[in-house]
Motif scaffolding. Structure first.
Motif, PDB file in Angstrom:
ATOM      1  N   ALA A  40       0.734  -1.163   0.573  1.00 30.54           N
ATOM      2  CA  ALA A  40       0.213   0.458  -0.026  1.00 30.54           C
ATOM      3  C   ALA A  40       0.907   1.077   0.154  1.00 30.54           C
ATOM      4  O   ALA A  40       0.373   2.293  -0.377  1.00 30.54           O
ATOM      5  CB  ALA A  40      -0.600  -0.071   1.078  1.00 30.54           C
ATOM      6  N   SER A  41       2.070   1.580   0.616  1.00 33.27           N
ATOM      7  CA  SER A  41       2.672   2.547   1.158  1.00 33.27           C
ATOM      8  C   SER A  41       3.799   2.764  -0.802  1.00 33.27           C
ATOM      9  O   SER A  41       3.775   4.026  -0.818  1.00 33.27           O
ATOM     10  CB  SER A  41       3.575   2.137   2.229  1.00 33.27           C
ATOM     11  N   LEU A  42       3.999   1.425  -0.977  1.00 28.50           N
ATOM     12  CA  LEU A  42       4.504   2.040  -2.499  1.00 28.50           C
ATOM     13  C   LEU A  42       3.696   1.756  -3.613  1.00 28.50           C
ATOM     14  O   LEU A  42       3.773   3.418  -4.092  1.00 28.50           O
ATOM     15  CB  LEU A  42       5.570   0.189  -3.142  1.00 28.50           C
ATOM     16  N   PHE A  43       2.146   1.717  -3.301  1.00 34.28           N
ATOM     17  CA  PHE A  43       1.674   2.553  -5.036  1.00 34.28           C
ATOM     18  C   PHE A  43       0.828   3.678  -4.165  1.00 34.28           C
ATOM     19  O   PHE A  43       0.697   4.283  -5.043  1.00 34.28           O
ATOM     20  CB  PHE A  43       0.544   1.415  -4.518  1.00 34.28           C
ATOM     21  N   ALA A  44       0.622   3.923  -2.875  1.00 36.04           N
ATOM     22  CA  ALA A  44       0.518   5.441  -2.537  1.00 36.04           C
ATOM     23  C   ALA A  44       1.428   6.249  -2.612  1.00 36.04           C
ATOM     24  O   ALA A  44       1.105   6.904  -4.155  1.00 36.04           O
ATOM     25  CB  ALA A  44      -0.046   5.500  -0.879  1.00 36.04           C
ATOM     26  N   TYR A  45       2.679   5.773  -2.699  1.00 36.59           N
ATOM     27  CA  TYR A  45       3.804   6.852  -3.320  1.00 36.59           C
ATOM     28  C   TYR A  45       3.775   7.144  -4.810  1.00 36.59           C
ATOM     29  O   TYR A  45       4.261   8.083  -5.145  1.00 36.59           O
ATOM     30  CB  TYR A  45       5.060   5.636  -2.448  1.00 36.59           C
ATOM     31  N   LEU A  46       3.369   5.758  -5.255  1.00 32.03           N
ATOM     32  CA  LEU A  46       3.471   5.955  -6.918  1.00 32.03           C
ATOM     33  C   LEU A  46       2.731   7.115  -7.764  1.00 32.03           C
ATOM     34  O   LEU A  46       2.760   7.370  -8.617  1.00 32.03           O
ATOM     35  CB  LEU A  46       3.993   4.896  -7.989  1.00 32.03           C
ATOM     36  N   ILE A  47       1.166   6.725  -6.473  1.00 33.99           N
ATOM     37  CA  ILE A  47       0.279   7.647  -7.151  1.00 33.99           C
ATOM     38  C   ILE A  47       0.334   9.208  -6.774  1.00 33.99           C
ATOM     39  O   ILE A  47      -0.416   9.751  -7.776  1.00 33.99           O
ATOM     40  CB  ILE A  47      -1.154   6.958  -6.855  1.00 33.99           C
TER      41      ILE A  47
END
Length: 357
Positions: free
Chosen positions: A143-150
């Motif tokens: 979740a942290s990875l995708f939130a960072y990318l988005i």
């Protein structure tokens, strides 16, 4: 050693002393205390500390006399309760000295069996708990990875790195939702919804695993206790292991205080009783009541004939009983006819003396 009785502190008193000490610690953090009040509170803290010194002495003596290694957790807590405030007094500033007495939060735990139970539950459920925790970690990092990318380009101050995004992921996974970090994009909000639902499932799994563990542990303890009680009844001592387990599961333990009426004449009876400890008195038509002690049983006539009880039974002393309900009695009669036969013959022998006890 003669002074040792004065060192003992009961569990309720221990909790009361700890509460008094912690309330005093909280009061000392109040600003603008006048010197007299502050001195009184500090003397009260010193008094609580002195009580804990006595308790530490008692714990050390008991451990040495009985060579009881099981008292190690209590010894550690008592030692910390004495040593940590002293360290605070020596190294902390005058403003923070009393805060070290916050270690007294541990004092009530020394008497709680719940934490030993919790430890056994966690130890037995460890593989499942570790598995769910691993899923939590995977979802958290993903979740942290995708939130960072988005969100990194839109909110670089809040999602500018994966560690920053992790705070949002933790808050969202736990469904706390502080609102300090909110996804601004549509994709980010979809991600937030998925993370919330994942969090609900993960925390439900944790709760379910622990609840099941507690239930199984309590049932295991009850079974062991019932086994010991049933083993004390001579009637069951010759049973095979399979039949004995069946009886243990059927019988229900009960402790009755002295003077309590266990069953009354004329009432419907749906259970009979086996005496493990103590004595009961049966009011018969004869002037002298009949007393029964450990290993005896009563109340069987109501199960065999279905008639109301024809005698009143009361506890002469505190009595430890095992009760057998009518449906379990029928099961016992079919699976262990020899025991049922003994109960029936005893009932027939008593019927002339005290029918339907």
């Amino acid at each position: 050693m003669s002074a040792r009785p004065f060192l003992k502190i009961s569990a309720p008193l221990n909790a009361l002393v700890a509460a008094l000490g912690l309330i005093t610690v909280a009061a000392l953090t109040t600003r603008d205390l006048d010197p007299t009040t502050k001195l009184s509170l500090e003397l009260l803290l010193a008094g609580v500390w002195a009580v804990y010194v006595l308790q530490l002495v008692d714990t050390v003596i008991r451990r040495r006399d009985k060579n009881d290694r099981g008292r190690t957790p209590a010894l550690v807590i008592d030692l910390l309760a004495v040593v940590v405030p002293v360290i605070g007094f020596l190294i902390a500033g005058s403003r923070d000295q009393s805060l070290y007495c916050g270690i007294w939060l541990l004092k009530p735990l020394r008497h709680f069996t719940f934490f030993r139970l919790l430890g056994r539950v966690v130890a037995r459920a460890a593989p499942n708990l570790v598995g769910v925790t691993s899923v939590f970690g995977i979802v958290l990092f993903g979740a942290s990875l995708f939130a960072y990318l988005i969100e990194r380009d839109i909110q670089p101050d809040k999602f500018g790195s994966i560690p920053q995004a992790m705070w949002w992921a933790v808050v969202t996974l736990s469904t706390t939702g502080y609102g300090d970090e909110i996804p601004m994009t549509f994709a980010g909000r979809v991600l937030a919804g998925l993370v919330m639902m994942s969090g609900i499932g993960i925390f439900a799994l944790w709760a379910g695993i622990l609840a099941t563990g507690f239930f199984e542990e309590v049932r295991r303890q009850d079974f062991v206790r019932n086994w010991q009680l049933v083993a004390a009844v001579p009637l069951f001592q010759k049973l095979g292991s399979a039949a004995f387990v069946e009886i243990v599961r059927a019988l229900r333990p009960r402790v009755v205080p002295a003077g309590t009426i266990i069953c009354r004449k004329g009432e419907a009876g749906d259970q009979m009783f086996f005496i493990v400890e103590g004595r009961v008195s049966i009011q018969t038509p004869s002037p002298t009541p009949v007393e029964l002690g450990p290993g005896s049983f009563f109340g069987e006539m109501a199960l065999i004939t279905g008639e109301p009880r024809s005698a009143t039974v009361s506890a002469v002393t505190e009595v430890s009983l095992l009760s057998l309900y009518s449906e379990d009695f029928q099961m016992l009669s079919s699976s262990n006819p020899e025991i049922a036969d003994v109960i029936r013959k005893t009932a027939e022998a008593r019927s002339g003396r005290a029918p339907g006890e």
